[in-house]
Design a protein around this motif. Structure first.
Motif, PDB file in Angstrom:
ATOM      1  N   ALA A   1       0.804  -1.233   0.000  1.00 26.30           N
ATOM      2  CA  ALA A   1       0.000   0.000   0.000  1.00 26.30           C
ATOM      3  C   ALA A   1       0.836   1.282   0.000  1.00 26.30           C
ATOM      4  N   THR A   2       1.940   1.290   0.737  1.00 26.54           N
ATOM      5  CA  THR A   2       2.739   2.526   0.809  1.00 26.54           C
ATOM      6  C   THR A   2       3.402   2.815  -0.541  1.00 26.54           C
ATOM      7  N   ALA A   3       3.893   1.778  -1.176  1.00 25.26           N
ATOM      8  CA  ALA A   3       4.512   1.972  -2.496  1.00 25.26           C
ATOM      9  C   ALA A   3       3.477   2.507  -3.491  1.00 25.26           C
TER      10      ALA A   3
ATOM     11  N   VAL B   1      12.270   8.866   0.430  1.00 25.80           N
ATOM     12  CA  VAL B   1      13.052   8.618   1.643  1.00 25.80           C
ATOM     13  C   VAL B   1      12.239   7.774   2.621  1.00 25.80           C
ATOM     14  N   SER B   2      12.731   6.580   2.926  1.00 24.87           N
ATOM     15  CA  SER B   2      12.061   5.688   3.880  1.00 24.87           C
ATOM     16  C   SER B   2      13.120   5.058   4.774  1.00 24.87           C
ATOM     17  N   MET B   3      13.653   5.871   5.693  1.00 24.59           N
ATOM     18  CA  MET B   3      14.793   5.458   6.519  1.00 24.59           C
ATOM     19  C   MET B   3      14.411   5.219   7.976  1.00 24.59           C
ATOM     20  N   GLY B   4      13.382   5.931   8.454  1.00 26.65           N
ATOM     21  CA  GLY B   4      13.089   5.885   9.890  1.00 26.65           C
ATOM     22  C   GLY B   4      14.112   6.664  10.692  1.00 26.65           C
ATOM     23  N   ARG B   5      14.653   7.751  10.104  1.00 23.40           N
ATOM     24  CA  ARG B   5      15.641   8.623  10.773  1.00 23.40           C
ATOM     25  C   ARG B   5      15.129  10.064  10.708  1.00 23.40           C
ATOM     26  N   PRO B   6      14.640  10.570  11.860  1.00 26.02           N
ATOM     27  CA  PRO B   6      13.993  11.889  11.829  1.00 26.02           C
ATOM     28  C   PRO B   6      14.869  12.994  11.216  1.00 26.02           C
TER      29      PRO B   6
ATOM     30  N   LEU C   1      -2.680   8.215   2.466  1.00 20.40           N
ATOM     31  CA  LEU C   1      -3.168   7.351   1.388  1.00 20.40           C
ATOM     32  C   LEU C   1      -3.002   5.865   1.678  1.00 20.40           C
ATOM     33  N   THR C   2      -2.061   5.530   2.561  1.00 15.71           N
ATOM     34  CA  THR C   2      -1.698   4.121   2.732  1.00 15.71           C
ATOM     35  C   THR C   2      -2.894   3.254   3.143  1.00 15.71           C
ATOM     36  N   THR C   3      -3.695   3.749   4.092  1.00 18.28           N
ATOM     37  CA  THR C   3      -4.844   2.949   4.541  1.00 18.28           C
ATOM     38  C   THR C   3      -5.836   2.738   3.397  1.00 18.28           C
TER      39      THR C   3
ATOM     40  N   GLY D   1      16.488   3.632   1.576  1.00 16.82           N
ATOM     41  CA  GLY D   1      15.805   2.599   2.374  1.00 16.82           C
ATOM     42  C   GLY D   1      15.456   1.432   1.466  1.00 16.82           C
ATOM     43  N   ARG D   2      15.721   0.216   1.951  1.00 22.05           N
ATOM     44  CA  ARG D   2      15.499  -0.972   1.111  1.00 22.05           C
ATOM     45  C   ARG D   2      14.587  -1.972   1.799  1.00 22.05           C
ATOM     46  N   SER D   3      13.611  -1.456   2.582  1.00 21.71           N
ATOM     47  CA  SER D   3      12.705  -2.387   3.265  1.00 21.71           C
ATOM     48  C   SER D   3      11.842  -3.122   2.252  1.00 21.71           C
ATOM     49  N   THR D   4      11.373  -4.291   2.673  1.00 13.59           N
ATOM     50  CA  THR D   4      10.499  -5.099   1.813  1.00 13.59           C
ATOM     51  C   THR D   4       9.148  -4.424   1.636  1.00 13.59           C
ATOM     52  N   ILE D   5       8.754  -3.629   2.640  1.00 12.68           N
ATOM     53  CA  ILE D   5       7.417  -3.036   2.619  1.00 12.68           C
ATOM     54  C   ILE D   5       7.377  -1.721   1.835  1.00 12.68           C
ATOM     55  N   VAL D   6       8.500  -0.999   1.764  1.00 14.14           N
ATOM     56  CA  VAL D   6       8.492   0.302   1.060  1.00 14.14           C
ATOM     57  C   VAL D   6       9.592   0.394  -0.011  1.00 14.14           C
ATOM     58  N   GLY D   7      10.843   0.369   0.426  1.00 14.53           N
ATOM     59  CA  GLY D   7      11.958   0.693  -0.475  1.00 14.53           C
ATOM     60  C   GLY D   7      12.008  -0.174  -1.726  1.00 14.53           C
TER      61      GLY D   7
ATOM     62  N   CYS E   1      19.481   3.208  -2.058  1.00 13.70           N
ATOM     63  CA  CYS E   1      20.535   3.443  -1.064  1.00 13.70           C
ATOM     64  C   CYS E   1      20.109   2.856   0.280  1.00 13.70           C
ATOM     65  N   HIS E   2      21.084   2.613   1.131  1.00 16.18           N
ATOM     66  CA  HIS E   2      20.813   1.997   2.441  1.00 16.18           C
ATOM     67  C   HIS E   2      21.897   2.408   3.417  1.00 16.18           C
ATOM     68  N   SER E   3      21.899   1.785   4.591  1.00 14.51           N
ATOM     69  CA  SER E   3      22.813   2.267   5.645  1.00 14.51           C
ATOM     70  C   SER E   3      24.280   2.026   5.316  1.00 14.51           C
ATOM     71  N   LYS E   4      24.557   1.125   4.384  1.00 14.90           N
ATOM     72  CA  LYS E   4      25.976   0.855   4.031  1.00 14.90           C
ATOM     73  C   LYS E   4      26.394   1.639   2.776  1.00 14.90           C
TER      74      LYS E   4
ATOM     75  N   ASP F   1       8.529  11.933   1.365  1.00 13.05           N
ATOM     76  CA  ASP F   1       8.990  11.552   2.703  1.00 13.05           C
ATOM     77  C   ASP F   1       8.050  10.496   3.283  1.00 13.05           C
ATOM     78  N   VAL F   2       8.561   9.290   3.454  1.00 10.79           N
ATOM     79  CA  VAL F   2       7.727   8.187   3.958  1.00 10.79           C
ATOM     80  C   VAL F   2       7.812   8.084   5.484  1.00 10.79           C
ATOM     81  N   GLY F   3       8.868   8.616   6.050  1.00  9.93           N
ATOM     82  CA  GLY F   3       9.163   8.422   7.472  1.00  9.93           C
ATOM     83  C   GLY F   3       8.053   8.871   8.410  1.00  9.93           C
ATOM     84  N   ILE F   4       7.872   8.102   9.459  1.00 11.58           N
ATOM     85  CA  ILE F   4       6.953   8.487  10.543  1.00 11.58           C
ATOM     86  C   ILE F   4       7.733   8.299  11.842  1.00 11.58           C
ATOM     87  N   ASN F   5       8.153   9.401  12.439  1.00 11.44           N
ATOM     88  CA  ASN F   5       8.947   9.320  13.672  1.00 11.44           C
ATOM     89  C   ASN F   5       8.244  10.118  14.759  1.00 11.44           C
TER      90      ASN F   5
HETATM   91  N1  LIG Z   1       3.766   6.456   5.627  1.00 11.01           N
HETATM   92  C1  LIG Z   1       3.574   5.156   5.591  1.00 11.01           C
HETATM   93  O1  LIG Z   1       2.563   4.671   5.114  1.00 11.01           O
HETATM   94  C2  LIG Z   1       4.676   4.260   6.103  1.00 11.01           C
HETATM   95  C3  LIG Z   1       4.665   2.890   5.822  1.00 11.01           C
HETATM   96  C4  LIG Z   1       5.741   2.109   6.239  1.00 11.01           C
HETATM   97  C5  LIG Z   1       6.785   2.703   6.957  1.00 11.01           C
HETATM   98  N2  LIG Z   1       6.728   4.032   7.262  1.00 11.01           N
HETATM   99  C6  LIG Z   1       7.819   4.694   7.989  1.00 11.01           C
HETATM  100  O2  LIG Z   1       8.937   4.783   7.098  1.00 11.01           O
HETATM  101  C7  LIG Z   1      10.146   4.689   7.824  1.00 11.01           C
HETATM  102  C8  LIG Z   1      10.977   3.566   7.263  1.00 11.01           C
HETATM  103  O3  LIG Z   1      10.316   2.333   7.417  1.00 11.01           O
HETATM  104  P1  LIG Z   1      10.636   1.059   6.507  1.00 11.01           P
HETATM  105  O4  LIG Z   1       9.844  -0.062   7.059  1.00 11.01           O
HETATM  106  O5  LIG Z   1      10.554   1.411   5.068  1.00 11.01           O
HETATM  107  O6  LIG Z   1      12.197   0.839   6.743  1.00 11.01           O
HETATM  108  P2  LIG Z   1      12.974   0.044   7.903  1.00 11.01           P
HETATM  109  O7  LIG Z   1      12.671  -1.398   7.851  1.00 11.01           O
HETATM  110  O8  LIG Z   1      12.790   0.801   9.173  1.00 11.01           O
HETATM  111  O9  LIG Z   1      14.474   0.218   7.395  1.00 11.01           O
HETATM  112  C9  LIG Z   1      15.073   1.466   7.227  1.00 11.01           C
HETATM  113  C10 LIG Z   1      15.858   1.503   5.938  1.00 11.01           C
HETATM  114  O10 LIG Z   1      16.596   2.725   5.909  1.00 11.01           O
HETATM  115  C11 LIG Z   1      17.965   2.433   5.717  1.00 11.01           C
HETATM  116  N3  LIG Z   1      18.771   3.386   6.488  1.00 11.01           N
HETATM  117  C12 LIG Z   1      18.767   3.571   7.830  1.00 11.01           C
HETATM  118  N4  LIG Z   1      19.661   4.517   8.166  1.00 11.01           N
HETATM  119  C13 LIG Z   1      20.236   4.937   7.021  1.00 11.01           C
HETATM  120  C14 LIG Z   1      21.230   5.880   6.716  1.00 11.01           C
HETATM  121  N5  LIG Z   1      21.821   6.609   7.676  1.00 11.01           N
HETATM  122  N6  LIG Z   1      21.575   6.075   5.419  1.00 11.01           N
HETATM  123  C15 LIG Z   1      20.966   5.371   4.435  1.00 11.01           C
HETATM  124  N7  LIG Z   1      20.007   4.435   4.666  1.00 11.01           N
HETATM  125  C16 LIG Z   1      19.653   4.218   5.935  1.00 11.01           C
HETATM  126  C17 LIG Z   1      18.194   1.015   6.246  1.00 11.01           C
HETATM  127  O11 LIG Z   1      19.334   0.449   5.632  1.00 11.01           O
HETATM  128  P3  LIG Z   1      19.765  -1.091   5.929  1.00 11.01           P
HETATM  129  O12 LIG Z   1      18.868  -1.927   5.092  1.00 11.01           O
HETATM  130  O13 LIG Z   1      21.186  -1.150   5.472  1.00 11.01           O
HETATM  131  O14 LIG Z   1      19.588  -1.314   7.401  1.00 11.01           O
HETATM  132  C18 LIG Z   1      16.876   0.356   5.828  1.00 11.01           C
HETATM  133  O15 LIG Z   1      16.936  -0.123   4.508  1.00 11.01           O
HETATM  134  C19 LIG Z   1       9.736   4.514   9.288  1.00 11.01           C
HETATM  135  O16 LIG Z   1       9.736   5.775   9.900  1.00 11.01           O
HETATM  136  C20 LIG Z   1       8.328   3.964   9.203  1.00 11.01           C
HETATM  137  O17 LIG Z   1       7.560   4.296  10.350  1.00 11.01           O
HETATM  138  C21 LIG Z   1       5.710   4.811   6.843  1.00 11.01           C
END
Ligand SMILES: NC(=O)c1ccc[n+]([C@@H]2O[C@H](COP(=O)([O-])OP(=O)(O)OC[C@H]3O[C@@H](n4cnc5c(N)ncnc54)[C@H](OP(=O)(O)O)[C@@H]3O)[C@@H](O)[C@H]2O)c1
Length: 283
Positions: free
Chosen positions: A139-141, A206-211, A263-265, A164-170, A187-190, A227-231
């Motif tokens: 849904a987020t994608a 941007v979906s990192m989870g880093r405010p 929109l995600t819901t 961000g490379r999560s399975t759910i978003v990136g 891109c990702h943390s490495k 900006d996908v992040g929710i912090n």
């Molecule tokens: N709005 C929405 O509907 C929605 C939906 C889902 C999630 N979110 C929010 O989106 C954020 C991310 O969630 P997520 O589930 O996609 O990801 P996640 O599983 O929390 O993973 C974070 C990703 O960001 C990367 N990352 C972390 N620090 C980094 C850095 N300093 N530089 C580059 N990349 C970095 C990580 O790299 P590695 O893989 O190397 O660890 C990982 O791939 C959270 O705040 C979450 O609450 C929002």
């Protein structure tokens, strides 16, 4: 100064479309339904899913929250999933994440029938997405692509960078951008020197989870920034992008809250509607 991409501008149209689809199925004698399995007692998780359920009910869906004590273990959750898979009354199944760490997340998510996997976590649905024939899209994608399209952002030929490379978003959003002919970098943390990649992005997701990690220097002049992040910081919700700093440089930018999350819901319930149509075809 970049324009703000307000998701609320087109939620009403989407709600009307989804609500209409629900009513059509109801007139055929089938109420589209979602069951959400919530393991544990986290009050914030419960609030999140109750709000989601409320929206679903408002749209006409039957939504059931199945609360499971966190002491029951993976085997019992798997049994519940198998029962829901076998029920003709259940169209979509969702498991609340994160699960307590002693749970086998992968086997639980993969036990959901691909036909009811409205979060699109099952390898079959991921594979379908990867080959460009998606059935359910996370849904987020979907929300991210809908925002770009509704704001007339050209994707073809553009440099898209996903942080961000999560399975759910990136990963899924990178896949969707690629299918729309963007040149995509994940891109990702490495990643070494992240800024060298983000500064080249016409579209920056941007979906990192880093405010507020992405500040103005990371952004190309005129970029569309999602900006996908929710912090949760000091009682406020902030994104992964420093909104005030980045907005003057961007052409378009999503707010947090009020952007992707809005929109995600709705996209999730659109997936439930699709699952219900498939279920009715099978019955
Ligand atoms: N709005 C929405 O509907 C929605 C939906 C889902 C999630 N979110 C929010 O989106 C954020 C991310 O969630 P997520 O589930 O996609 O990801 P996640 O599983 O929390 O993973 C974070 C990703 O960001 C990367 N990352 C972390 N620090 C980094 C850095 N300093 N530089 C580059 N990349 C970095 C990580 O790299 P590695 O893989 O190397 O660890 C990982 O791939 C959270 O705040 C979450 O609450 C929002």
């Amino acid at each position: 100064m970049g324009s703000i991409m307000e998701a609320s501008l087109f939620t009403r149209k989407l709600e009307t479309e989804i609500g209409g689809g629900v009513q059509r199925l109801k007139s055929q004698g089938h109420t589209p339904s979602l069951t959400v399995i919530v393991v544990g007692n986290s009050p914030s998780t419960m609030v999140y899913f109750k709000n989601m359920a409320h929206k679903g009910v408002e749209l006409g869906f039957y939504v059931e929250l199945r609360k499971v004590d966190d002491s029951v273990g993976s085997a019992e959750v798997l049994q519940l999933i198998h029962r829901l898979n076998d029920s003709n009354d259940v169209d979509g199944i969702l498991v609340g994440l994160p699960l307590p760490k002693e749970y086998d997340v992968e086997s639980i998510l993969h036990a959901i029938s691909p036909d009811k996997d409205v979060d699109a976590f099952h390898p079959f649905n991921m594979g379908q997405l990867m080959i460009g024939k998606p059935r359910f899209i996370p849904a987020t994608a979907r929300s991210i692509i809908a925002l770009l399209e509704n704001y007339g952002v050209r994707i073809q030929g553009k440099n898209a960078v996903v942080v961000g490379r999560s399975t759910i978003v990136g990963k899924p959003v990178a896949c969707l951008l690629l299918q729309r002919d963007a040149t995509v970098t994940i891109c990702h943390s490495k990643t070494v020197d992240l800024i060298n990649y983000t500064r080249e992005a016409d579209i920056l997701v941007v979906s990192m989870g880093r405010p507020k990690a992405i500040t103005a220097e990371y952004v190309k002049e005129g970029a569309a920034v999602i900006d996908v992040g929710i912090n949760h910081i000091e009682g406020k919700i902030v994104g992964d992008v420093d909104f005030d700093g980045v907005r003057p440089k961007a052409s378009l930018i999503t707010p947090v809250p009020g952007g992707v999350g809005v929109l995600t819901t709705l996209m999730l319930f659109d997936n439930v509607l699709k699952a219900a149509r498939l279920n009715v075809e099978r019955l």
